[in-house]
Design an enzyme around this catalytic site. Structure first.
Site, PDB file in Angstrom:
ATOM      1  CB  CYS A  79      -0.974  -0.011   1.175  1.00 21.70           C
ATOM      2  SG  CYS A  79      -0.247  -0.667   2.703  1.00 21.70           S
ATOM      3  CG  HIS A 142      -0.824   3.708   4.356  1.00 19.86           C
ATOM      4  ND1 HIS A 142      -0.706   3.658   5.722  1.00 19.86           N
ATOM      5  CD2 HIS A 142      -0.692   2.420   3.939  1.00 19.86           C
ATOM      6  CE1 HIS A 142      -0.541   2.427   6.121  1.00 19.86           C
ATOM      7  NE2 HIS A 142      -0.516   1.643   5.054  1.00 19.86           N
ATOM      8  CG  ASN A 290      -1.683  -3.685  -2.465  1.00 18.94           C
ATOM      9  OD1 ASN A 290      -1.326  -2.782  -1.696  1.00 18.94           O
ATOM     10  ND2 ASN A 290      -2.631  -4.534  -2.131  1.00 18.94           N
TER      11      ASN A 290
END
Length: 523
Positions: A79, A142, A290
């Site tokens: 990620c 993230h 992903n």
């Protein structure tokens, strides 16, 4: 809170609809840009890619009205590095989102990570500001949770979402729950103000993220400002969740419920663009960060279709993604492009669509896909598959050459963690790192999309392919200048103990003493 957002959207929507369409010259030079980036959603999760339950009618319709990319890739099988590559147009090994603590190890940004996206990197929304774009991220960031790394400090004007995965719930004395931000301040935490029922898988987060996206679209349309919406919901990342309306609706179980709600949300956004009259001036791209996390089991993960393994690996199941481009009146409807595409291309393509030059002081890996989108042309380019600091494989045309293979360690595998459940291929999905640089393992992905039948090294085909691929790999290695790794150091003291705004909510927690260490990345 949800009702208030819906009311505000309806009010703004009414005002917008009472106005005339944007000036054609202005809108043509500054189209709106929406990137929908899912979390752990697999290539095989969409009906248009053959999912037998056929539970994604809105995404299937988006594909019918736009361009489908069967050969589209993330820049990494995990990620954080994938998202960093999307927003910088650069491989993680260039932008610093990797680790050198061990060879070929995946790394990301858990709460204890010290680093984040480097200040040396230029992010997409930072450049779009030059043309007056207003940018908002909704959902998962993230790319670092500490000061200096958050979205509103890196070009985004607005943010509603969280800096980390929605893991939890945690005991606040040893590990805090992840904060949810509204712009620069937290407004609560997952499992506290923002509920996720781990037992039932019920949460209203996707609906909140939908309304945040719709409200932003309406307000910017009313203000006659071009916008960039980075819509990044995380419902398909374990622990998966869906709202009550979608709970138990899918034939696929809990994960399918999450997919159905995301599909519904995509439909709402596209329908909203049409109703507002800005669909002909809005470029929308749908993809995932992903492959499906097949190690999580069927209730918590999706499908990678015919492809080998999944998230964390550089086999096709880890990096080949669902991808759809949509722009009525500009992108021919019902088209399929066999272009080898990458999430990094969205950086360069978005800038080109906005009439902006990409940075020329650094190496970019993303291509300008406008010839593909508008003329269905094909651009010759390689796809590099990286795991941490190692180039594991490369794809050129229909051929893929593996220079290193492994899935995950024997230690993890013996504990029941399997990155390739039911798909082990002898000599390919190895549990030790195996080097093949002297004699790469080569597959023809057209004949063998599952990477099960290597081409014989004694064949003329193998020799011809290797002769073509070797110079491409050598040039890449010779010209590669790795960035400073940002994912090496961890420290419990840097976790989300006291995010900005916590004092207003009485949610500040006391951190432990700082004791940094080198992060351990097991796979």
């Amino acid at each position: 809170m949800d009702a208030a957002r819906i009311y505000v959207f309806a009010f703004l929507f009414g005002l917008v609809c009472s106005r005339t369409a944007w000036d054609d010259d202005f809108s043509a030079s500054t189209p709106n840009i929406i990137i929908m980036f899912m979390d752990d959603m697999g290539w095989g999760d969409l009906g248009v890619f053959g999912q037998p339950s056929k539970e994604t009618p809105n995404l299937d319709r988006m594909a019918a009205d736009g361009m489908l990319f069967p050969n589209f890739y993330s820049a990494n099988p995990l990620c954080s590095p994938s998202r960093a590559a999307l927003l910088t147009g650069r491989l993680p090994v260039r932008n610093g989102f990797y680790t050198t603590n061990a060879h070929a190890r995946n790394a990301y940004t858990p709460q204890e990570i010290v680093g984040g996206i480097s200040k040396e990197e230029i992010l997409l929304p930072e450049i779009l500001k030059k043309k007056g774009y207003v940018s908002k991220i909704v959902g998962k960031w993230h790319l670092g949770h500490r000061p200096g790394h958050l979205p509103v400090e890196r070009g985004f004007d607005k943010w509603f979402g969280a800096p980390n995965c929605h893991f939890g719930p945690f005991n606040s004395s040893s590990r805090p729950n992840i904060p949810v931000y509204n712009n620069s301040e937290m407004v609560g935490r997952y499992y506290e103000e923002f509920k996720i029922d781990r037992k039932t898988g019920e949460s209203n987060l996707t609906q909140i993220y939908l309304q945040e996206g719709l409200g932003f679209i309406s307000s910017q349309t009313l203000a006659r400002r071009p916008f960039f919406l980075y819509w990044a919901p995380d419902a398909t990342h374990a622990p998966v969740y869906a709202s009550k309306r979608f709970h138990g609706k899918s034939r696929r179980g809990r994960y399918g419920d999450a997919v159905m709600e995301l599909d519904y949300s995509v439909g709402q956004i596209l329908d909203g663009l049409r109703t507002l009259g800005i669909h002909n001036n809005t470029f929308v791209f749908f993809s995932s960060d992903n492959g499906a996390a097949v190690m999580s089991g069927p209730m918590q993960s999706g499908s990678n279709g015919p492809f080998l393994c999944g998230k964390e690996t550089t086999f096709e199941g880890g990096m080949r993604e669902p991808a759809i481009a949509w722009w009525p009146g500009r992108i021919p409807s019902g088209t399929v492009s066999h272009q080898l595409g990458s999430a990094m291309d969205l950086f360069t393509t978005s800038l080109a669509l906005a009439g902006l030059a990409a940075p020329d002081d650094r190496m970019l890996d993303g291509l300008d896909l406008r010839p593909v989108l508008f003329n269905n042309s094909l651009i010759d380019r390689p796809i590099f598959y990286y795991r941490g600091n190692e180039m594991m494989a490369v794809r050129v045309g229909a051929y893929k050459a593996h220079y290193w293979t492994w899935s995950n360690s024997w230690e993890e595998f013996n504990q029941g963690i399997n990155f390739c459940p039911g798909e082990e291929v002898a000599g390919i999905t190895t549990h030790t790192q195996e080097e093949h640089t002297m004699q790469p393992i080569i597959f023809h992905l057209g004949r063998d999309p599952g990477e099960k039948y290597p081409i014989s090294v004694l064949s003329k085909e193998y020799m011809a392919v290797l002769k073509h691929i070797d110079p491409i790999v050598e040039e890449h290695r010779q010209t590669l200048v790795p960035g400073m790794p940002q994912l090496n150091m961890c420290d419990l003291a840097v976790m989300n103990w006291s995010p900005p705004g916590c004092e207003k909510l009485g949610k500040c927690l006391t951190p432990p003493k700082s004791q940094p260490w080198k992060c351990d990345w097991p796979h």
